[in-house]
Design an enzyme around this catalytic site. Structure first.
Site, PDB file in Angstrom:
ATOM      1  N   ASP A   1       0.852  -1.199   0.000  1.00 24.10           N
ATOM      2  CA  ASP A   1       0.000   0.000   0.000  1.00 24.10           C
ATOM      3  C   ASP A   1       0.886   1.247   0.000  1.00 24.10           C
ATOM      4  O   ASP A   1       0.400   2.366  -0.108  1.00 24.10           O
ATOM      5  CB  ASP A   1      -1.005  -0.014   1.168  1.00 24.10           C
ATOM      6  CG  ASP A   1      -0.352  -0.054   2.533  1.00 24.10           C
ATOM      7  OD1 ASP A   1       0.885  -0.177   2.615  1.00 24.10           O
ATOM      8  OD2 ASP A   1      -1.082   0.041   3.539  1.00 24.10           O
ATOM      9  N   SER A   2       2.216   1.028   0.069  1.00 22.58           N
ATOM     10  CA  SER A   2       3.174   2.131  -0.115  1.00 22.58           C
ATOM     11  C   SER A   2       3.031   2.744  -1.503  1.00 22.58           C
ATOM     12  O   SER A   2       3.560   3.825  -1.760  1.00 22.58           O
ATOM     13  CB  SER A   2       4.603   1.638   0.104  1.00 22.58           C
ATOM     14  OG  SER A   2       4.856   0.485  -0.677  1.00 22.58           O
TER      15      SER A   2
ATOM     16  N   ASP B   1      -1.266  -6.077  -0.635  1.00 20.51           N
ATOM     17  CA  ASP B   1      -1.351  -5.440   0.682  1.00 20.51           C
ATOM     18  C   ASP B   1      -2.774  -4.924   0.878  1.00 20.51           C
ATOM     19  O   ASP B   1      -3.255  -4.097   0.099  1.00 20.51           O
ATOM     20  CB  ASP B   1      -0.385  -4.242   0.686  1.00 20.51           C
ATOM     21  CG  ASP B   1       0.249  -4.009   2.033  1.00 20.51           C
ATOM     22  OD1 ASP B   1      -0.065  -4.737   2.985  1.00 20.51           O
ATOM     23  OD2 ASP B   1       1.091  -3.088   2.119  1.00 20.51           O
TER      24      ASP B   1
ATOM     25  N   LYS C   1      -1.529  -9.358   2.638  1.00 23.68           N
ATOM     26  CA  LYS C   1      -0.831  -8.947   3.865  1.00 23.68           C
ATOM     27  C   LYS C   1      -1.728  -7.989   4.645  1.00 23.68           C
ATOM     28  O   LYS C   1      -2.380  -7.129   4.057  1.00 23.68           O
ATOM     29  CB  LYS C   1       0.504  -8.261   3.538  1.00 23.68           C
ATOM     30  CG  LYS C   1       1.233  -7.722   4.766  1.00 23.68           C
ATOM     31  CD  LYS C   1       2.652  -7.302   4.476  1.00 23.68           C
ATOM     32  CE  LYS C   1       2.775  -5.905   3.922  1.00 23.68           C
ATOM     33  NZ  LYS C   1       2.249  -4.842   4.807  1.00 23.68           N
TER      34      LYS C   1
ATOM     35  N   GLU D   1      -1.859  -5.633   8.452  1.00 23.43           N
ATOM     36  CA  GLU D   1      -1.066  -5.067   9.542  1.00 23.43           C
ATOM     37  C   GLU D   1      -1.767  -5.293  10.885  1.00 23.43           C
ATOM     38  O   GLU D   1      -2.959  -5.005  11.017  1.00 23.43           O
ATOM     39  CB  GLU D   1      -0.900  -3.551   9.343  1.00 23.43           C
ATOM     40  CG  GLU D   1      -0.102  -3.192   8.101  1.00 23.43           C
ATOM     41  CD  GLU D   1       0.099  -1.682   7.923  1.00 23.43           C
ATOM     42  OE1 GLU D   1      -0.320  -0.907   8.820  1.00 23.43           O
ATOM     43  OE2 GLU D   1       0.661  -1.299   6.893  1.00 23.43           O
TER      44      GLU D   1
ATOM     45  N   GLU E   1       8.757  -4.611  10.862  1.00 18.16           N
ATOM     46  CA  GLU E   1       9.224  -3.305  10.359  1.00 18.16           C
ATOM     47  C   GLU E   1       9.717  -2.419  11.491  1.00 18.16           C
ATOM     48  O   GLU E   1       9.023  -2.230  12.496  1.00 18.16           O
ATOM     49  CB  GLU E   1       8.075  -2.624   9.592  1.00 18.16           C
ATOM     50  CG  GLU E   1       8.458  -1.248   9.050  1.00 18.16           C
ATOM     51  CD  GLU E   1       7.520  -0.717   7.977  1.00 18.16           C
ATOM     52  OE1 GLU E   1       6.622  -1.442   7.511  1.00 18.16           O
ATOM     53  OE2 GLU E   1       7.709   0.462   7.588  1.00 18.16           O
TER      54      GLU E   1
HETATM   55  O1  KIV Z   1       3.558  -1.175   1.762  1.00 22.93           O
HETATM   56  C1  KIV Z   1       4.733  -1.598   1.815  1.00 22.93           C
HETATM   57  O2  KIV Z   1       5.568  -1.332   0.938  1.00 22.93           O
HETATM   58  C2  KIV Z   1       5.096  -2.430   2.959  1.00 22.93           C
HETATM   59  C3  KIV Z   1       6.530  -2.827   3.109  1.00 22.93           C
HETATM   60  C4  KIV Z   1       7.340  -1.667   3.554  1.00 22.93           C
HETATM   61  C5  KIV Z   1       6.714  -3.994   3.971  1.00 22.93           C
HETATM   62  O3  KIV Z   1       4.269  -2.760   3.744  1.00 22.93           O
END
Ligand code: KIV
Length: 266
Positions: A46-47, A85, A115, A117, A184
């Site tokens: 989600d980055s 994500d 994924k 969190e 992280e």
């Molecule tokens: O969104 C992302 O890129 C991440 C990584 C930094 C693990 O969650």
């Protein structure tokens, strides 16, 4: 076509002590390059929110935006496992909503895992997603979707209470059936303890050398951003500067009628 990486392969790699490599990608070109180079896992993080879409953090990115980028990545990948994500508020409000959204990542986008969190707070959600047949990667430590709750971007797990909670969370995630956990921005010693305690692989970002694998945001390791230089990310190139040099040169050549030359004309 080389064999697809599976969750079983990752557990085997941990047992053998073979390090697992993961990088982010949000588009087909970058994903296909990573795959060709032999990366094990590609995270459609989600980055993408702050790296590509111009949001100031990961909070605003939507399910539809994530699905769009996951589809592009999956078109470019043969071997690596692709992980989608789950964005903020796609799994926190209700378990049913979370399972539906996790399902969209597999059915519509074609990723092989999702994924999420968090630890104890979302354990029932994770169990339900795993029970639905969807592989889940956990994420502990600094979890960017909670940036407002944390009140900043500091290292997590430095005090004893936080560290103990993280160890407990890791155990609960393992029990809930995750195939791996991202750690992280936590002290290297804490990451080592968690890595030794659980049977599924840990993938570190700013969590030291003893994790079972490592992940970076690809645009950070390529040096795409001239100002953003987090301590945990190694810059393998200075592409931001190089790209700007190319744009400047092109502008100059068009203005000065140097491009296109005979060579580029019909
Ligand atoms: O969104 C992302 O890129 C991440 C990584 C930094 C693990 O969650």
């Amino acid at each position: 076509m080389s064999k697809k990486i599976t969750t079983k392969d990752l557990i085997e790699m941990k047992k053998k002590g073979e390090k697992i490599t993961m990088l982010t990608a949000y588009d087909c070109l970058m994903a296909s390059q990573l795959d060709e180079c032999g990366i094990d896992l590609i995270l459609v993080g989600d980055s993408v929110a702050n790296v590509l879409l111009g949001y100031k953090n990961t909070i605003p990115v939507s399910m539809d935006e994530m699905i769009h980028h996951c589809k592009a990545v999956c078109r470019g990948v043969e071997r690596a496992m692709v992980i989608g994500d789950m964005p903020f508020m796609s799994y926190q409000a209700s378990i049913t909503g979370a399972v539906r959204n996790a399902g969209r990542f597999l059915k519509e986008a074609g990723v092989e895992a999702v994924k999420l969190e968090g630890g104890k707070e979302i354990i029932l959600t994770i169990k339900k997603i795993v029970d639905s047949g969807i592989p889940v990667m956990g994420h502990l430590g600094f979890t960017p979707q909670s940036v407002y709750k944390f009140g900043g971007y500091g290292v997590r797990g430095k005090d004893e209470n936080q560290a103990l909670k993280m160890i407990e969370d890791a155990g609960m995630l393992e029990e809930a059936g995750v195939f791996s956990i991202v750690l992280e921005k936590i002290p290297a010693e804490l990451a080592k303890k968690i890595t030794r305690k659980i049977s599924v692989p840990t993938i570190g970002i700013g969590a030291g050398i003893n994790c079972d694998g490592q992940v970076l945001v690809t645009h950070d390791m390529l040096g795409c951003f001239e100002e953003f230089k987090p301590k945990f990310s190694k810059r393998y190139a200075e592409l931001g500067t190089e790209m700007k040099k190319c744009y400047t040169k092109y502008i100059e050549e068009v203005k000065n009628k140097k491009f296109p030359s005979e060579e580029h004309s019909y």
